[in-house]
Design an enzyme around this catalytic site. Structure first.
Site, PDB file in Angstrom:
ATOM      1  N   SER A 142     -11.966 -25.859 -10.576  1.00  0.00           N
ATOM      2  CA  SER A 142     -11.287 -24.630 -10.173  1.00  0.00           C
ATOM      3  C   SER A 142      -9.777 -24.826 -10.197  1.00  0.00           C
ATOM      4  O   SER A 142      -9.283 -25.926  -9.929  1.00  0.00           O
ATOM      5  CB  SER A 142     -11.727 -24.282  -8.751  1.00  0.00           C
ATOM      6  OG  SER A 142     -10.863 -23.330  -8.191  1.00  0.00           O
ATOM      7  N   ALA A 143      -9.070 -23.742 -10.443  1.00  0.00           N
ATOM      8  CA  ALA A 143      -7.606 -23.778 -10.400  1.00  0.00           C
ATOM      9  C   ALA A 143      -7.102 -24.131  -9.008  1.00  0.00           C
ATOM     10  O   ALA A 143      -5.930 -24.485  -8.847  1.00  0.00           O
ATOM     11  CB  ALA A 143      -7.051 -22.422 -10.825  1.00  0.00           C
TER      12      ALA A 143
ATOM     13  N   LYS B 271     -13.963 -30.025  -5.223  1.00  0.00           N
ATOM     14  CA  LYS B 271     -13.700 -29.918  -6.668  1.00  0.00           C
ATOM     15  C   LYS B 271     -12.807 -31.077  -7.120  1.00  0.00           C
ATOM     16  O   LYS B 271     -13.056 -31.721  -8.139  1.00  0.00           O
ATOM     17  CB  LYS B 271     -13.044 -28.570  -6.992  1.00  0.00           C
ATOM     18  CG  LYS B 271     -13.968 -27.377  -6.785  1.00  0.00           C
ATOM     19  CD  LYS B 271     -15.177 -27.464  -7.695  1.00  0.00           C
ATOM     20  CE  LYS B 271     -16.200 -26.394  -7.434  1.00  0.00           C
ATOM     21  NZ  LYS B 271     -17.473 -26.599  -8.106  1.00  0.00           N
TER      22      LYS B 271
ATOM     23  N   TYR C  49     -13.748 -26.793   0.373  1.00  0.00           N
ATOM     24  CA  TYR C  49     -14.270 -26.398  -0.941  1.00  0.00           C
ATOM     25  C   TYR C  49     -13.389 -26.972  -2.050  1.00  0.00           C
ATOM     26  O   TYR C  49     -13.873 -27.612  -2.991  1.00  0.00           O
ATOM     27  CB  TYR C  49     -14.338 -24.865  -1.063  1.00  0.00           C
ATOM     28  CG  TYR C  49     -14.516 -24.408  -2.492  1.00  0.00           C
ATOM     29  CD1 TYR C  49     -15.732 -24.571  -3.143  1.00  0.00           C
ATOM     30  CD2 TYR C  49     -13.448 -23.855  -3.226  1.00  0.00           C
ATOM     31  CE1 TYR C  49     -15.897 -24.189  -4.466  1.00  0.00           C
ATOM     32  CE2 TYR C  49     -13.602 -23.474  -4.542  1.00  0.00           C
ATOM     33  CZ  TYR C  49     -14.822 -23.641  -5.167  1.00  0.00           C
ATOM     34  OH  TYR C  49     -14.974 -23.274  -6.484  1.00  0.00           O
TER      35      TYR C  49
ATOM     36  N   PRO D  27      -4.574 -16.347   5.406  1.00  0.00           N
ATOM     37  CA  PRO D  27      -4.177 -17.757   5.509  1.00  0.00           C
ATOM     38  C   PRO D  27      -4.702 -18.560   4.315  1.00  0.00           C
ATOM     39  O   PRO D  27      -5.839 -18.373   3.882  1.00  0.00           O
ATOM     40  CB  PRO D  27      -4.855 -18.232   6.809  1.00  0.00           C
ATOM     41  CG  PRO D  27      -5.136 -16.989   7.576  1.00  0.00           C
ATOM     42  CD  PRO D  27      -5.332 -15.888   6.578  1.00  0.00           C
ATOM     43  N   GLY D  28      -3.865 -19.459   3.806  1.00  0.00           N
ATOM     44  CA  GLY D  28      -4.295 -20.333   2.696  1.00  0.00           C
ATOM     45  C   GLY D  28      -4.010 -19.760   1.320  1.00  0.00           C
ATOM     46  O   GLY D  28      -4.106 -20.472   0.322  1.00  0.00           O
TER      47      GLY D  28
END
Ligand code: NAD
Ligand code: UDP
Length: 336
Positions: free
Chosen positions: A124-125, A152, A148, A290-291
């Protein structure tokens, strides 16, 4: 080739199975259906007009996976199976680390034991963190804000180390940007459980009247209109990117961004959806989530150069196909 597709009943996996079959490969799906339905397998068969083999298997179950490798001559593996909800990964880190890391190791081990030397991995990016856009494969990875994302980054490192130790091993790490849309038939698409976390399924459910309005997370980012910018890619383009990665796989580790290279803001996507489908999408601005980062889009030139692959479908096609799928879901519910 005979391809084992883990997570093949899921959103990206099911579209990729269609693309694999259309490219002349055979497909064996291993999926525990924790976030998908078996009927997707029937839909793949219907669209492609070809049979496939399906096993309801947990990829962390090494005995079940080994039995598959023993019973079939597998030429390559595409590993989609994994948990993917960012927020949930913060609440249940152990489930995410266990499922996403153990599944990668079980598969890699089976590949080693049964001499299967081609593996394509769904990354994932998110592994780029808050790097400067556009993201390029050569960038140093930055910490992600959630378990998560870490699964990755860790899976990428595990597979890279295995390939370094085993010169016969070929690995393609595919960093997806924001997959959206659905198969043109309207049979396969993204049908998240509960209230969607992602923008496009939220937009289609607002358009359908299932949700009252879209909440746009922040309008004070340093972007074209203050809303977050992402690189949306049609899921069928993404699917075809996997076929290109598999067909061009050579020994060693290869990393590819699968994106369009185009950034689209939340408001640009909402307006494109309204225009493409002639339907209104009410929205309001609320605080940032958030994030979230301001901008995320790919430098997609490496995949074009080395795989001969580029995304072909534009934002209008993404919006049109996503809406066609959502409407069909509605029809199904109404006729139940
Ligand atoms: P999805 O949830 O629709 O598909 C994942 C599939 O894997 C599901 O069918 C699920 O039942 C299955 N699965 C999960 N854990 C399993 C296990 N232990 N054993 C067997 N099957 C298992 O998700 P998706 O959007 O199709 O994503 C596919 C992959 O791509 C995931 O690894 C995800 O992290 C990655 N990815 C997705 C996105 C995105 O925005 N959708 C972006 C970047 C990367
Ligand atoms: N977004 C939003 N409202 C939503 C869902 C998403 O404004 O209900 C925004 C989000 O802040 C981001 C973009 O849409 O700027 C894409 O978010 P998504 O969750 O789809 O993907 P990701 O954050 O993983 O890139």
């Amino acid at each position: 080739m005979n391809i084992l597709v883990t997570g093949g009943a899921g959103y990206i996996g099911s579209h990729t199975c269609v693309a694999l079959l259309e490219a002349g490969h055979s497909v064996i799906i291993a999926d525990n259906l924790c976030n998908s339905k078996a009927e997707n397998v029937k839909k793949i068969i219907k669209i492609a007009g070809q049979e496939i083999t399906f096993y309801e298997i947990d990829v962390t179950d090494s005995q079940a996976i080994e039995a598959l490798f023993k019973n079939y001559k597998i030429d390559g593996v595409i590993h989609f199976a994994g948990l993917k909800a960012v927020g949930e990964s913060v609440e249940k880190p152990l489930s995410y680390y266990y499922n996403n890391i153990v599944s990668t190791m079980v598969l890699a081990k089976a590949c080693e034991k049964y001499n299967v030397n081609k593996l394509v991995f769904s990354s994932s990016a998110t592994v780029y963190g808050d790097n400067t856009v556009p993201f390029v494969e050569t960038m140093n990875l930055l910490p992600t804000t959630n378990p998560y994302g870490e699964t990755k980054a860790m899976s990428e490192r595990i597979l890279t180390d295995i390939a370094k130790a085993n010169p016969a091993f070929s690995v393609s790490l595919l960093r997806y940007f924001n997959p959206v849309g659905a198969h043109e038939s309207g049979l396969l698409g993204e049908a998240p459980n509960g209230v969607p976390n992602n923008l496009m399924p939220f937009v289609t459910q607002v358009a359908k009247g299932k949700l009252d309005k879209l909440r746009v997370f922040g309008n004070d980012y340093p972007t074209v209109d203050g809303t977050g910018v992402r690189d949306y890619i049609h899921v069928m383009d993404l699917a075809e990117g996997h076929v290109a990665a598999l067909n061009n796989l050579t020994k060693g580790v290869h990393i590819y961004n699968l994106g369009t290279g185009q950034g689209t803001s939340v408001l640009e996507l909402v307006h494109a959806f309204e225009e493409a489908n002639d339907i209104e999408v009410p929205y309001e601005f609320i605080e940032r989530r958030p994030g979230d980062i301001a901008s995320c889009y790919a430098d997609a030139s490496k995949a074009e150069r080395e795989l001969g692959w580029t995304a072909k479908r534009d934002i209008v096609a993404m919006c049109r196909d996503a809406w066609r799928f959502e409407k069909k879901l509605k029809d199904l519910v109404e006729t139940d």
